[in-house]
Design an enzyme around this catalytic site. Structure first.
Site, PDB file in Angstrom:
ATOM      1  N   GLY A  73       0.788  -1.064   0.093  1.00  0.00           N
ATOM      2  CA  GLY A  73      -0.047   0.037   0.013  1.00  0.00           C
ATOM      3  C   GLY A  73       1.100   1.306  -0.007  1.00  0.00           C
ATOM      4  O   GLY A  73       0.446   2.340  -0.767  1.00  0.00           O
ATOM      5  N   ALA A 202      -2.144  -6.282  -0.320  1.00  0.00           N
ATOM      6  CA  ALA A 202      -2.505  -7.560  -0.107  1.00  0.00           C
ATOM      7  C   ALA A 202      -2.744  -7.877   1.412  1.00  0.00           C
ATOM      8  O   ALA A 202      -3.565  -9.140   1.548  1.00  0.00           O
ATOM      9  CB  ALA A 202      -1.351  -8.356  -0.772  1.00  0.00           C
ATOM     10  N   CYS A 326       1.140   1.811  12.719  1.00  0.00           N
ATOM     11  CA  CYS A 326       2.668   2.425  12.447  1.00  0.00           C
ATOM     12  C   CYS A 326       2.628   3.521  13.383  1.00  0.00           C
ATOM     13  O   CYS A 326       3.732   4.342  13.533  1.00  0.00           O
ATOM     14  CB  CYS A 326       2.263   3.111  10.784  1.00  0.00           C
ATOM     15  SG  CYS A 326       0.798   3.684  10.560  1.00  0.00           S
TER      16      CYS A 326
HETATM   17  C1  PLP Z   1      -5.470   3.333   4.906  1.00  0.00           C
HETATM   18  C2  PLP Z   1      -3.980   2.726   4.703  1.00  0.00           C
HETATM   19  N1  PLP Z   1      -3.194   2.931   3.683  1.00  0.00           N
HETATM   20  C3  PLP Z   1      -2.003   2.600   3.348  1.00  0.00           C
HETATM   21  C4  PLP Z   1      -1.284   1.675   4.252  1.00  0.00           C
HETATM   22  C5  PLP Z   1      -0.223   1.044   3.941  1.00  0.00           C
HETATM   23  O1  PLP Z   1      -0.046  -0.341   3.305  1.00  0.00           O
HETATM   24  P1  PLP Z   1       1.064  -1.196   3.418  1.00  0.00           P
HETATM   25  O2  PLP Z   1       1.125  -1.598   4.970  1.00  0.00           O
HETATM   26  O3  PLP Z   1       0.735  -2.398   2.613  1.00  0.00           O
HETATM   27  O4  PLP Z   1       2.384  -0.469   3.103  1.00  0.00           O
HETATM   28  C6  PLP Z   1      -1.865   1.128   5.402  1.00  0.00           C
HETATM   29  C7  PLP Z   1      -1.589   0.034   6.384  1.00  0.00           C
HETATM   30  O5  PLP Z   1      -1.799   0.187   7.456  1.00  0.00           O
HETATM   31  C8  PLP Z   1      -3.413   1.670   5.939  1.00  0.00           C
HETATM   32  O6  PLP Z   1      -4.026   1.438   6.496  1.00  0.00           O
END
Ligand code: PLP
Length: 379
Positions: A73, A202, A326
């Site tokens: 993401g 994913a 995060c």
């Molecule tokens: C709304 C949102 N966007 C982006 C991300 C980032 O995705 P990834 O963990 O696959 O990098 C997350 C992950 O927590 C998310 O919740």
């Protein structure tokens, strides 16, 4: 996962579903080559990749060329935001103030290069007012970013209204939707939303970590790093074929059960809320519950820190998070909770349900929350 652990952190990561694990093992075994290589092993890998792309495109009702596979993401977001804006000298961007750090961090990079950024706050229920969002658009607005489902509150944003109004005010503006938390939980409808680019991941849908996709259309971003011409040159680098195959297998499995899953999770969430009212009557649920997905619940309690809540519940075998994963180590109030005006003195946890969540587990999790509050709350 151990049997006696109750895992309620699906918004951070979901367990890999068996369909994805099997598909990935088969891909590792049957197609070890690099999909760009000419030999037969490379051709087998390229075939698996394109089959996976076709199946995903068909399931989502797109043409396959619209799917660009990425490493997750965060990369999909970075590609959308930076790949749209960096080729320009200057410009204006609007985004909601409750976007994921992947979006806000990319916008900071742009700001340092002289781009102007307007962040639109949500209402106290964690929903962005579409008129207020669109009012921030100017004729020189080059990008508008609005997430579908907020990852800390579960609130659903009014994409169609907000992005439609933005396009009226700034017709050349590219619109971007972070649909990482809504994939397989709500229909993915870029055309209806008025979205040019959509980011997916994913590991929120039962697939592997480190794989994602960017849905594009007539507006493709430019590449943000150099390399080969994979993924139409938009995303160079050897494709993660087993990862993509696992992503698509998980997505198809979840899409096939979307309706049953939704009613199961609604039932689990309702049981959790009911038990919470009985066991921890002082607790408050954040976010507008009339405009929310039942998969995510944000709960605040007075007299105890978020960290004490998460650690106390963890010791008793219930896994939740303090806001988003995060922020977990940052130990400060998240930008989302600040944006809805929540007092930083309240302890806040995010509970997020998934395919294997049950009503019984939800009730036991609340009992654990109540024990943790009794044990550690002051006053
Ligand atoms: C709304 C949102 N966007 C982006 C991300 C980032 O995705 P990834 O963990 O696959 O990098 C997350 C992950 O927590 C998310 O919740």
């Amino acid at each position: 996962m151990e049997d006696d652990i109750i895992y309620l952190d699906h918004a951070a990561a979901t367990p890999l579903v068996p369909e994805a694990a099997t598909a990935m093992m088969d891909a590792y075994r049957d197609a070890p080559g690099n999909p760009s290589a000419l030999g037969h092993s490379g051709r087998a890998a390229a075939r698996l990749l394109e089959e996976a792309r076709d199946r995903m495109a068909q399931a989502l009702d797109f043409t396959p060329e619209r799917l660009v596979f990425t490493s997750g993401g965060t990369e999909s977001v970075g590609l959308a935001v930076l790949g749209t804006l960096l080729p320009r000298e200057r410009g204006h961007v609007i985004a909601s103030a409750i976007e994921h750090p992947a979006v806000l961090g990319s916008l900071q990079i742009l700001q340092r290069r002289g781009f102007e950024v307007t962040l639109v706050p949500p209402d106290p229920g964690g929903v962005v007012d579409p008129e207020r969002f669109a009012e921030a658009a100017r004729p020189d607005t080059a990008l508008a970013c609005l997430m579908h489902v907020n990852n800390e509150l579960g609130t659903v944003q009014p994409l169609e209204l907000a992005l439609g109004r933005v396009k009226e005010r700034a017709p050349s503006c590219t619109t971007f939707v972070d649909a990482v938390q809504s994939l397989t939980r709500l229909p993915l409808e870029p055309e209806r939303w008025g979205a040019d680019l959509v980011a997916l991941s994913a590991h929120k849908v039962g697939g592997p970590r480190g794989v994602g996709a960017l849905v594009t259309g007539s507006r493709r971003p430019q590449r943000i790093f150099g390399g080969g011409d994979q993924e139409w040159g938009v995303r160079p680098g050897t494709e993660n074929v087993p990862g993509v195959v696992g992503f698509v297998a998980a997505l198809l499995a979840a899409e096939a059960h979307r309706t049953e899953r939704a009613s199961q999770v609604s039932e689990v969430c309702a049981a959790f809320e009911e038990e919470l009212r009985r066991q921890v009557p002082g607790a408050r649920i954040n976010g507008n519950r009339d405009n929310c997905l039942p998969w995510i619940l944000s709960i605040s309690v007075a007299g105890i820190s978020s960290e004490a809540l998460v650690r106390g519940m963890d010791e008793l075998g219930v896994l939740v998070s303090a806001g988003a994963a995060c922020h977990a180590r940052a130990q400060k109030q998240s930008h989302v909770l600040r944006a809805i005006g929540l007092s930083p003195r309240l302890g806040t946890i995010r509970v997020s349900f998934g395919a294997e969540s049950t009503v019984d587990n939800a009730r036991r999790a609340v009992q654990t929350l109540a024990r943790t509050v009794k044990r550690y709350a002051i006053g």
